[in-house]
Write a protein that holds these residues in place. Sequence first.
Motif, short mmCIF file in Angstrom:
data_model
loop_
_atom_site.label_atom_id
_atom_site.label_comp_id
_atom_site.label_asym_id
_atom_site.label_seq_id
_atom_site.Cartn_x
_atom_site.Cartn_y
_atom_site.Cartn_z
N ASN A 4 -24.69 26.88 -0.37
CA ASN A 4 -25.94 26.31 0.14
C ASN A 4 -25.78 24.93 0.78
O ASN A 4 -26.76 24.22 0.99
N VAL A 5 -24.55 24.54 1.08
CA VAL A 5 -24.31 23.27 1.74
C VAL A 5 -23.68 23.53 3.10
O VAL A 5 -22.71 24.27 3.22
N PHE A 6 -24.25 22.92 4.14
CA PHE A 6 -23.74 23.04 5.50
C PHE A 6 -23.01 21.75 5.84
O PHE A 6 -23.51 20.66 5.57
N SER A 7 -21.81 21.83 6.41
CA SER A 7 -21.04 20.63 6.69
C SER A 7 -20.66 20.52 8.15
O SER A 7 -20.57 21.52 8.86
N ARG A 8 -20.44 19.27 8.58
CA ARG A 8 -20.03 18.98 9.95
C ARG A 8 -18.95 17.91 9.93
O ARG A 8 -18.88 17.10 8.99
N PHE A 9 -18.13 17.88 10.98
CA PHE A 9 -17.03 16.93 11.06
C PHE A 9 -17.03 16.22 12.40
O PHE A 9 -17.29 16.83 13.44
N ALA A 10 -16.74 14.92 12.37
CA ALA A 10 -16.58 14.12 13.60
C ALA A 10 -15.23 13.44 13.54
O ALA A 10 -14.95 12.68 12.60
N GLU A 11 -14.41 13.70 14.52
CA GLU A 11 -13.06 13.11 14.55
C GLU A 11 -13.13 11.60 14.73
O GLU A 11 -12.33 10.86 14.15
N ASP A 12 -14.08 11.13 15.53
CA ASP A 12 -14.17 9.70 15.85
C ASP A 12 -15.64 9.32 15.98
O ASP A 12 -16.34 9.81 16.87
N ILE A 13 -16.13 8.44 15.10
CA ILE A 13 -17.55 8.09 15.11
C ILE A 13 -17.94 7.28 16.33
O ILE A 13 -19.13 7.14 16.62
N SER A 14 -16.96 6.75 17.06
CA SER A 14 -17.28 5.94 18.24
C SER A 14 -17.50 6.77 19.49
O SER A 14 -17.87 6.24 20.54
N THR A 15 -17.30 8.09 19.40
CA THR A 15 -17.51 8.98 20.54
C THR A 15 -18.60 9.99 20.22
O THR A 15 -19.02 10.14 19.06
N ALA A 16 -19.08 10.71 21.25
CA ALA A 16 -20.10 11.74 21.04
C ALA A 16 -19.59 12.77 20.04
O ALA A 16 -18.43 13.22 20.12
N ASN A 17 -20.42 13.17 19.11
CA ASN A 17 -20.00 14.10 18.06
C ASN A 17 -21.18 14.91 17.56
O ASN A 17 -22.32 14.72 18.02
N ASP A 18 -20.94 15.82 16.64
CA ASP A 18 -21.98 16.74 16.16
C ASP A 18 -22.73 16.23 14.92
O ASP A 18 -23.54 16.97 14.36
N ILE A 19 -22.47 15.01 14.51
CA ILE A 19 -23.17 14.49 13.32
C ILE A 19 -24.28 13.52 13.71
O ILE A 19 -25.44 13.73 13.37
N ALA A 20 -23.92 12.44 14.40
CA ALA A 20 -24.92 11.40 14.70
C ALA A 20 -24.40 10.47 15.78
O ALA A 20 -23.20 10.40 16.05
N ASN A 21 -25.32 9.73 16.37
CA ASN A 21 -24.96 8.61 17.25
C ASN A 21 -24.83 7.40 16.34
O ASN A 21 -25.80 6.67 16.09
N PHE A 22 -23.64 7.19 15.82
CA PHE A 22 -23.46 6.20 14.76
C PHE A 22 -23.79 4.78 15.21
O PHE A 22 -24.42 4.02 14.48
N TYR A 23 -23.38 4.42 16.42
CA TYR A 23 -23.66 3.05 16.88
C TYR A 23 -25.10 2.93 17.38
O TYR A 23 -25.83 2.02 16.98
N GLY A 24 -25.53 3.85 18.23
CA GLY A 24 -26.85 3.75 18.82
C GLY A 24 -27.98 3.89 17.81
O GLY A 24 -29.00 3.19 17.90
N ARG A 25 -27.82 4.77 16.84
CA ARG A 25 -28.89 5.03 15.87
C ARG A 25 -28.75 4.20 14.59
O ARG A 25 -29.73 3.75 14.02
N TYR A 26 -27.50 3.98 14.15
CA TYR A 26 -27.28 3.34 12.85
C TYR A 26 -26.54 2.00 12.92
O TYR A 26 -26.30 1.39 11.88
N SER A 27 -26.16 1.57 14.13
CA SER A 27 -25.43 0.30 14.31
C SER A 27 -24.15 0.25 13.49
O SER A 27 -23.80 -0.78 12.91
N ILE A 28 -23.46 1.38 13.44
CA ILE A 28 -22.18 1.49 12.72
C ILE A 28 -21.08 1.70 13.74
O ILE A 28 -21.17 2.59 14.58
N GLU A 29 -20.04 0.89 13.65
CA GLU A 29 -18.93 1.04 14.58
C GLU A 29 -17.61 0.77 13.87
O GLU A 29 -17.54 -0.02 12.93
N GLY A 30 -16.57 1.46 14.34
CA GLY A 30 -15.24 1.28 13.79
C GLY A 30 -14.23 2.06 14.61
O GLY A 30 -14.58 3.04 15.26
N GLU A 31 -12.99 1.63 14.57
CA GLU A 31 -11.94 2.29 15.32
C GLU A 31 -11.18 3.26 14.43
O GLU A 31 -10.88 2.95 13.27
N ASN A 32 -10.86 4.43 14.99
CA ASN A 32 -10.10 5.45 14.26
C ASN A 32 -10.77 5.84 12.94
O ASN A 32 -10.10 6.02 11.92
#
Length: 215
Positions: A4-32
Amino acid sequence: MVANVFSRFAEDISTANDIANFYGRYSIEGENVSAVSWALTKQARREGSEELLKMMIMKLLSVDKLEGVKLRVVVEISALQPDSTIVNHKKLWGLLKDRGINVDKVSHKVSFLQKQNDGLRISGAGMIDLSQKGLISRLVNTELNVYFSISRYDPKEIDYGKGRYYWMNETWREGGVIFFALGFFDEPSCEIVAMGNRKELRNLITDCDTGSSHS
């Protein structure tokens, strides 16, 4: 994969991904920095966040129980607070106590006050014993900016007073993993994301499916 748990993976949070816009929506940024999210699609954020977070940590650490496992919590009060005597006295944990949070269950509490033109920006950190019940849920449903971190190693003390960006990136550099709840308080589903170096997320990544929606 946990039932009953659905999971998703993002290789790099600084690029477009299937989880979230980490910087634009949550102001989270980091390299690698990679990310894994787990979602309970039939359980609201208010009810499912604590259970889901604990499930992820057990999987991350490969443990069957959480007795004695400590988790760092960081809270930022979203709205600026008045620069008054009482606010300066209560700081973060006193203000959260006024909201009904049992702050006595949080150890090693610290608060940080930053003066802005229109008031005070208040944040703080502490440690939680994961065998406790209810505290994580109350925190997640009190403020939007609530973060949790854990490490397999003996991490150094990182000064959150230097800001969110510094704390997050130093935590990742030390091999730690940071968690937070996606979305808003009234979300009909519950989704928790874990962020860190790919190798530190390996136990969570092995269970990932392919997702396409965004938070």
